[in-house]
Design a protein around this motif. Sequence first.
Motif, short mmCIF file in Angstrom:
data_model
loop_
_atom_site.label_atom_id
_atom_site.label_comp_id
_atom_site.label_asym_id
_atom_site.label_seq_id
_atom_site.Cartn_x
_atom_site.Cartn_y
_atom_site.Cartn_z
N PRO A 161 0.83 -1.22 0.00
CA PRO A 161 0.00 0.00 0.00
C PRO A 161 0.85 1.26 0.00
O PRO A 161 0.51 2.24 -0.67
CB PRO A 161 -0.79 -0.12 1.30
N ILE A 162 1.95 1.24 0.73
CA ILE A 162 2.81 2.42 0.76
C ILE A 162 3.37 2.69 -0.64
O ILE A 162 3.35 3.82 -1.13
CB ILE A 162 3.95 2.23 1.78
N SER A 164 2.11 1.87 -3.43
CA SER A 164 1.07 2.35 -4.35
C SER A 164 0.77 3.83 -4.11
O SER A 164 0.45 4.56 -5.04
CB SER A 164 -0.18 1.49 -4.24
N LEU A 165 0.91 4.29 -2.87
CA LEU A 165 0.72 5.72 -2.61
C LEU A 165 1.91 6.54 -3.12
O LEU A 165 1.75 7.69 -3.51
CB LEU A 165 0.49 5.97 -1.13
N TYR A 168 1.18 7.06 -6.61
CA TYR A 168 0.15 8.10 -6.68
C TYR A 168 0.80 9.48 -6.60
O TYR A 168 0.47 10.39 -7.38
CB TYR A 168 -0.82 7.89 -5.52
#
Lengths: 196, 196
Positions: A161-162, A164-165, A168
């Motif tokens: 998740p990190i 993927s951010l 982003y």
Amino acid sequence: MENTTKEKILDAALVSFAENGYKGTNLRDLAAGMGLSKSALYKHYESKEDIWNALLDRMEAYYVARFGSPEKTPPAPKSCDELYAMTMRMLDFTMHDKRVILTRRLLLTEQFRDERARHFATLHFLCGTKEIYAKIFAEMMDNGILKKDDPDLLAFAYTAPITSLIHYCDREPEKEPEIMQQIEAFVTHFIGTYRA
Amino acid sequence: MENTTKEKILDAALVSFAENGYKGTNLRDLAAGMGLSKSALYKHYESKEDIWNALLDRMEAYYVARFGSPEKTPPAPKSCDELYAMTMRMLDFTMHDKRVILTRRLLLTEQFRDERARHFATLHFLCGTKEIYAKIFAEMMDNGILKKDDPDLLAFAYTAPITSLIHYCDREPEKEPEIMQQIEAFVTHFIGTYRA
DNA sequence: TATTATAGTGACCATACGGTCACTTGTCAA
DNA sequence: TTGACAAGTGACCGTATGGTCACTATAATA
């Protein structure tokens, strides 16, 4: 990291390949950008593809130098607060170092065109980071700081998740404040869930 | 989804843009691939860029039709087993539908060149999926199937790792079996953690 | 001082590619 | 039948680009 022309060409190539893509990179502009004529490039590299390969060589060497050997793994935090702090410190570097940003962008956009970029992308975006945290988590579990669990699985659930951010933020840097909040919230929640 | 030449051009363009990139796409080959001459394309579109924009238009329309309105959200599972099954069903489609695969690839490689692709990438890879699961999780929490928690945060923690493994599988399809196992392990672990 | 290797230049080449245009073909309506 | 329009063709154009080559300048060396 010598300051030879040969190295400087790779620096310029990283920027241009990352910003315009491999096909979108034109050797005239690349050379002109460093005050050289295009033909000068051919004194140092055989072709455009040769520059590309040399750049990948350097990226891989850099990665190995930084994360290659097991003893390069950062020491495991002695508390959950330390884990939080360490994560944020690594994140700050990863998100703001120009070289690292350009490398991510290059790997993302060229991963389907080049075999080495493809494998390196998996290492860089997934397996590499995961393994670092897997070791850290394993040690923290042994020390009773985190709940006993599968360190590999947890490291994946933590880093993916990190990452993927981070992507982003690469895409939409103007949203960084908002994204940072999201990361902090996620990290806090995660640590809260698995703290012993 | 009419079978007009105009539509077929977009089909071919999706393939070529995804596989060769925008700059790497050449209109002669694209036309020849569908048994047309290059000039025929110009009877339907004004330029290469016009084709690109029409393709993005269609992608967005397709996305809206599929996920656009709130009532398109799949019904919330009535048990954790159902959640598992639903996730796997959606995953199977996402990972194997050719159109979806090509769309992901196109968004990844062109996200830094085109403003619309950039925003669409964020929607497709991050916010869109997250929101769908946020609604589902919220309902499941209300129904006492999942522990009470922040549905948005949980949805993010759930979908981001899965998405990153989908990207992994796009890059290295030969590793699909291994990746599927990793996804199953992650999903099982996640549901186990947050089951009420 | 003469020689030689290295780095760099600018003109040139071949090619690929996006785009235009005059022309053809087929279909449908008046 | 004819006129008009849509769809398609192939030749052609301008330009951008990777790569080559003969030539120059500089600096170290014998």
